[in-house]
Design an enzyme around this catalytic site. Structure first.
Site, PDB file in Angstrom:
ATOM      1  N   THR A   1     -11.109   5.780  10.617  1.00 41.31           N
ATOM      2  CA  THR A   1     -11.004   4.339  10.910  1.00 41.31           C
ATOM      3  C   THR A   1     -11.553   4.048  12.309  1.00 41.31           C
ATOM      4  O   THR A   1     -12.344   3.115  12.505  1.00 41.31           O
ATOM      5  CB  THR A   1      -9.533   3.884  10.824  1.00 41.31           C
ATOM      6  OG1 THR A   1      -9.048   4.171   9.511  1.00 41.31           O
ATOM      7  CG2 THR A   1      -9.387   2.406  11.104  1.00 41.31           C
ATOM      8  N   ALA A   2     -11.148   4.860  13.275  1.00 43.01           N
ATOM      9  CA  ALA A   2     -11.612   4.656  14.657  1.00 43.01           C
ATOM     10  C   ALA A   2     -13.129   4.836  14.755  1.00 43.01           C
ATOM     11  O   ALA A   2     -13.818   4.048  15.415  1.00 43.01           O
ATOM     12  CB  ALA A   2     -10.907   5.630  15.597  1.00 43.01           C
ATOM     13  N   LYS A   3     -13.651   5.856  14.068  1.00 46.78           N
ATOM     14  CA  LYS A   3     -15.085   6.139  14.179  1.00 46.78           C
ATOM     15  C   LYS A   3     -15.928   5.080  13.457  1.00 46.78           C
ATOM     16  O   LYS A   3     -17.056   4.788  13.873  1.00 46.78           O
ATOM     17  CB  LYS A   3     -15.390   7.544  13.646  1.00 46.78           C
ATOM     18  CG  LYS A   3     -14.832   8.670  14.529  1.00 46.78           C
ATOM     19  CD  LYS A   3     -15.215   8.499  15.993  1.00 46.78           C
ATOM     20  CE  LYS A   3     -15.097   9.767  16.809  1.00 46.78           C
ATOM     21  NZ  LYS A   3     -15.382   9.541  18.244  1.00 46.78           N
TER      22      LYS A   3
ATOM     23  N   TYR B   1      -8.681   8.860  12.374  1.00 49.23           N
ATOM     24  CA  TYR B   1      -9.954   9.179  13.031  1.00 49.23           C
ATOM     25  C   TYR B   1     -11.137   8.490  12.338  1.00 49.23           C
ATOM     26  O   TYR B   1     -12.022   7.937  13.002  1.00 49.23           O
ATOM     27  CB  TYR B   1     -10.119  10.701  13.013  1.00 49.23           C
ATOM     28  CG  TYR B   1     -11.306  11.268  13.748  1.00 49.23           C
ATOM     29  CD1 TYR B   1     -11.279  11.429  15.134  1.00 49.23           C
ATOM     30  CD2 TYR B   1     -12.442  11.686  13.061  1.00 49.23           C
ATOM     31  CE1 TYR B   1     -12.361  11.992  15.809  1.00 49.23           C
ATOM     32  CE2 TYR B   1     -13.519  12.247  13.719  1.00 49.23           C
ATOM     33  CZ  TYR B   1     -13.474  12.408  15.094  1.00 49.23           C
ATOM     34  OH  TYR B   1     -14.546  12.971  15.755  1.00 49.23           O
TER      35      TYR B   1
ATOM     36  N   ASP C   1      -7.575   8.244  32.322  1.00 49.47           N
ATOM     37  CA  ASP C   1      -7.248   8.113  30.908  1.00 49.47           C
ATOM     38  C   ASP C   1      -7.959   6.845  30.424  1.00 49.47           C
ATOM     39  O   ASP C   1      -7.601   5.733  30.852  1.00 49.47           O
ATOM     40  CB  ASP C   1      -5.724   7.994  30.750  1.00 49.47           C
ATOM     41  CG  ASP C   1      -5.312   7.747  29.306  1.00 49.47           C
ATOM     42  OD1 ASP C   1      -6.173   7.435  28.467  1.00 49.47           O
ATOM     43  OD2 ASP C   1      -4.101   7.851  29.030  1.00 49.47           O
ATOM     44  N   VAL C   2      -8.941   7.011  29.558  1.00 45.23           N
ATOM     45  CA  VAL C   2      -9.768   5.849  29.171  1.00 45.23           C
ATOM     46  C   VAL C   2      -8.987   4.789  28.388  1.00 45.23           C
ATOM     47  O   VAL C   2      -9.469   3.671  28.221  1.00 45.23           O
ATOM     48  CB  VAL C   2     -11.033   6.265  28.372  1.00 45.23           C
ATOM     49  CG1 VAL C   2     -11.948   7.135  29.210  1.00 45.23           C
ATOM     50  CG2 VAL C   2     -10.662   6.935  27.048  1.00 45.23           C
TER      51      VAL C   2
ATOM     52  N   GLY D   1     -14.744  12.047  28.816  1.00 42.13           N
ATOM     53  CA  GLY D   1     -14.394  13.276  28.093  1.00 42.13           C
ATOM     54  C   GLY D   1     -15.409  14.371  28.377  1.00 42.13           C
ATOM     55  O   GLY D   1     -15.775  15.148  27.487  1.00 42.13           O
ATOM     56  N   ALA D   2     -15.854  14.449  29.635  1.00 41.22           N
ATOM     57  CA  ALA D   2     -17.001  15.317  29.970  1.00 41.22           C
ATOM     58  C   ALA D   2     -16.588  16.654  30.591  1.00 41.22           C
ATOM     59  O   ALA D   2     -17.418  17.379  31.118  1.00 41.22           O
ATOM     60  CB  ALA D   2     -17.958  14.575  30.901  1.00 41.22           C
TER      61      ALA D   2
ATOM     62  N   ARG E   1     -15.619  19.190  28.899  1.00 50.16           N
ATOM     63  CA  ARG E   1     -16.015  20.281  27.991  1.00 50.16           C
ATOM     64  C   ARG E   1     -16.779  19.693  26.802  1.00 50.16           C
ATOM     65  O   ARG E   1     -16.936  18.477  26.691  1.00 50.16           O
ATOM     66  CB  ARG E   1     -14.769  21.033  27.516  1.00 50.16           C
ATOM     67  CG  ARG E   1     -13.852  20.163  26.689  1.00 50.16           C
ATOM     68  CD  ARG E   1     -12.609  20.904  26.219  1.00 50.16           C
ATOM     69  NE  ARG E   1     -11.999  20.177  25.123  1.00 50.16           N
ATOM     70  CZ  ARG E   1     -10.693  20.029  24.938  1.00 50.16           C
ATOM     71  NH1 ARG E   1      -9.847  20.564  25.793  1.00 50.16           N
ATOM     72  NH2 ARG E   1     -10.236  19.360  23.898  1.00 50.16           N
TER      73      ARG E   1
ATOM     74  N   SER F   1     -18.886   9.372  14.203  1.00 49.11           N
ATOM     75  CA  SER F   1     -18.753  10.658  13.510  1.00 49.11           C
ATOM     76  C   SER F   1     -19.138  10.453  12.058  1.00 49.11           C
ATOM     77  O   SER F   1     -19.006   9.335  11.524  1.00 49.11           O
ATOM     78  CB  SER F   1     -17.297  11.121  13.575  1.00 49.11           C
ATOM     79  OG  SER F   1     -17.071  12.188  12.675  1.00 49.11           O
TER      80      SER F   1
HETATM   81  N1  LIG Z   1     -17.035  18.383  17.469  1.00 45.88           N
HETATM   82  C1  LIG Z   1     -17.420  17.694  16.409  1.00 45.88           C
HETATM   83  O1  LIG Z   1     -17.720  18.275  15.346  1.00 45.88           O
HETATM   84  C2  LIG Z   1     -17.531  16.192  16.460  1.00 45.88           C
HETATM   85  C3  LIG Z   1     -18.065  15.537  15.339  1.00 45.88           C
HETATM   86  C4  LIG Z   1     -18.171  14.154  15.348  1.00 45.88           C
HETATM   87  C5  LIG Z   1     -17.781  13.430  16.462  1.00 45.88           C
HETATM   88  N2  LIG Z   1     -17.260  14.085  17.553  1.00 45.88           N
HETATM   89  C6  LIG Z   1     -16.847  13.245  18.673  1.00 45.88           C
HETATM   90  O2  LIG Z   1     -17.530  13.656  19.844  1.00 45.88           O
HETATM   91  C7  LIG Z   1     -16.710  13.433  20.989  1.00 45.88           C
HETATM   92  C8  LIG Z   1     -16.564  14.722  21.772  1.00 45.88           C
HETATM   93  O3  LIG Z   1     -16.000  15.719  20.931  1.00 45.88           O
HETATM   94  P1  LIG Z   1     -15.839  17.260  21.324  1.00 45.88           P
HETATM   95  O4  LIG Z   1     -15.982  18.025  20.063  1.00 45.88           O
HETATM   96  O5  LIG Z   1     -16.667  17.592  22.500  1.00 45.88           O
HETATM   97  O6  LIG Z   1     -14.255  17.270  21.684  1.00 45.88           O
HETATM   98  P2  LIG Z   1     -13.409  18.115  22.742  1.00 45.88           P
HETATM   99  O7  LIG Z   1     -12.003  18.047  22.236  1.00 45.88           O
HETATM  100  O8  LIG Z   1     -14.015  19.445  22.997  1.00 45.88           O
HETATM  101  O9  LIG Z   1     -13.554  17.233  24.072  1.00 45.88           O
HETATM  102  C9  LIG Z   1     -13.013  15.934  24.182  1.00 45.88           C
HETATM  103  C10 LIG Z   1     -12.747  15.640  25.641  1.00 45.88           C
HETATM  104  O10 LIG Z   1     -12.188  14.309  25.736  1.00 45.88           O
HETATM  105  C11 LIG Z   1     -11.141  14.348  26.685  1.00 45.88           C
HETATM  106  N3  LIG Z   1     -10.186  13.254  26.457  1.00 45.88           N
HETATM  107  C12 LIG Z   1      -9.293  13.129  25.455  1.00 45.88           C
HETATM  108  N4  LIG Z   1      -8.553  12.019  25.614  1.00 45.88           N
HETATM  109  C13 LIG Z   1      -8.986  11.411  26.744  1.00 45.88           C
HETATM  110  C14 LIG Z   1      -8.621  10.219  27.426  1.00 45.88           C
HETATM  111  N5  LIG Z   1      -7.641   9.431  26.977  1.00 45.88           N
HETATM  112  N6  LIG Z   1      -9.295   9.901  28.566  1.00 45.88           N
HETATM  113  C15 LIG Z   1     -10.278  10.696  29.041  1.00 45.88           C
HETATM  114  N7  LIG Z   1     -10.691  11.832  28.431  1.00 45.88           N
HETATM  115  C16 LIG Z   1     -10.038  12.182  27.294  1.00 45.88           C
HETATM  116  C17 LIG Z   1     -10.498  15.712  26.487  1.00 45.88           C
HETATM  117  O11 LIG Z   1      -9.694  16.095  27.614  1.00 45.88           O
HETATM  118  C18 LIG Z   1     -11.723  16.601  26.271  1.00 45.88           C
HETATM  119  O12 LIG Z   1     -12.230  17.138  27.490  1.00 45.88           O
HETATM  120  C19 LIG Z   1     -15.383  12.881  20.464  1.00 45.88           C
HETATM  121  O13 LIG Z   1     -15.403  11.473  20.513  1.00 45.88           O
HETATM  122  C20 LIG Z   1     -15.380  13.359  19.032  1.00 45.88           C
HETATM  123  O14 LIG Z   1     -14.553  12.561  18.224  1.00 45.88           O
HETATM  124  C21 LIG Z   1     -17.129  15.444  17.567  1.00 45.88           C
END
Ligand SMILES: NC(=O)c1ccc[n+]([C@@H]2O[C@H](COP(=O)([O-])OP(=O)(O)OC[C@H]3O[C@@H](n4cnc5c(N)ncnc54)[C@H](O)[C@@H]3O)[C@@H](O)[C@H]2O)c1
Length: 251
Positions: free
Chosen positions: A154-156, A152, A61-62, A11-12, A14, A140
């Site tokens: 539950t998953a986290k 979400y 797709d992970v 998910g890198a 962005r 999270s």
């Molecule tokens: N932003 C927050 O406040 C926050 C808080 C707690 C936890 N998180 C966690 O941190 C992580 C990153 O969050 P973010 O805010 O950067 O989210 P984001 O939505 O900006 O980025 C997530 C990225 O994951 C990719 N992705 C989604 N499904 C995928 C799949 N099946 N295979 C490969 N890539 C996939 C997306 O295309 C995207 O580029 C996530 O796990 C999120 O749950 C975020």
């Protein structure tokens, strides 16, 4: 420390994943930048390359076992055996329980839980061979419970259990597993939440910051810095832990 310094961040394209990939490249890792579509990874890869680092864009797709195995095989062939894995890919499908569909439940479980399981299973072979590895899972503060996020949260919370079990199973091979539980981080994910509740993102951010002891929301680099700590060779005695990176002690 492993001879091959190769990290994978899922998910890198962005957000937190992009900041983490850049930080690990600064720390000296060649970084495999995984996201759903290889083309989406271009910005992260070019930012790393223009800073003098090495990166590879990988579409995967992970939640798909065959794609995960193919991605890890390709990374091992092109960069070397991966010894750092950051399970960061994530999605939200928020809704109150009575309105939550099975698809929204399954999608969130598949990306976060099945994704982290498949990636960890495919990468552990290289870590065990190297007798060194670092797995970092993105949990999270929602793991503690959050309205509208039955799937979400539950998953986290599940990822915290996975982290502790990986730490127990893989410790004797020099592999640590830890989790980071971020609070509010300014990314597209929190922008989508602001939209869902009908708020302007700036107002949403200000309202969140007013509830956070350090009086600001988090930035992706705050999480990247914590990943960097866990990935460090000197952090080898820290394993099975969950660190809340939320600007204060509570969610
Ligand atoms: N932003 C927050 O406040 C926050 C808080 C707690 C936890 N998180 C966690 O941190 C992580 C990153 O969050 P973010 O805010 O950067 O989210 P984001 O939505 O900006 O980025 C997530 C990225 O994951 C990719 N992705 C989604 N499904 C995928 C799949 N099946 N295979 C490969 N890539 C996939 C997306 O295309 C995207 O580029 C996530 O796990 C999120 O749950 C975020």
């Amino acid at each position: 420390m492993a001879d091959s310094r190769v990290a994978i961040v899922t998910g890198a394209a962005r957000g937190i994943g992009a900041a983490t990939a850049k930080r690990l490249a600064e720390d000296g890792f060649a970084v495999a930048v995984i996201d759903l579509d290889e083309k989406q990874c271009a910005d992260t890869v070019s930012a790393i390359e223009s800073g003098g680092g090495k990166a590879l864009a990988v579409g995967c797709d992970v939640s798909d076992a065959a794609q995960v195995q193919a991605a890890v095989d390709r990374i091992a062939a092109e960069l070397g055996g991966p010894t750092v894995l950051v399970n960061n890919a994530g999605v939200i499908r928020d809704n109150m329980l009575f309105k939550m569909s099975e698809d929204d439940w399954d999608m969130v479980m598949n990306v976060h839980l099945r994704g982290a399981f498949l990636m960890s299973r495919a990468v552990q072979k290289h870590m065990v061979e190297a007798k060194w590895g670092r797995i970092v899972n993105l949990s999270s503060t929602s793991a503690l419970g959050n309205r509208g996020q039955a799937n979400y949260s539950t998953a986290k919370a599940g990822l915290q259990g996975l982290t502790k079990t990986l730490a127990i199973e893989l410790g004797k091979f020099g592999v640590t597993a830890n989790a980071i539980a971020p609070g509010f981080i300014a990314t597209d994910m929190t922008k989508a939440t602001a939209e869902r509740v009908g708020m302007d993102f700036e107002d949403f951010t200000k309202a969140a910051a007013s509830q956070i002891p350090v009086a600001r929301v988090g930035q992706p680099e705050d999480i990247a810095n914590t990943v960097s700590f866990f990935a460090d060779d000197r952090s080898g005695f820290v394993s099975g832990q969950v660190i809340y990176v939320a600007g204060g002690p509570k969610a």
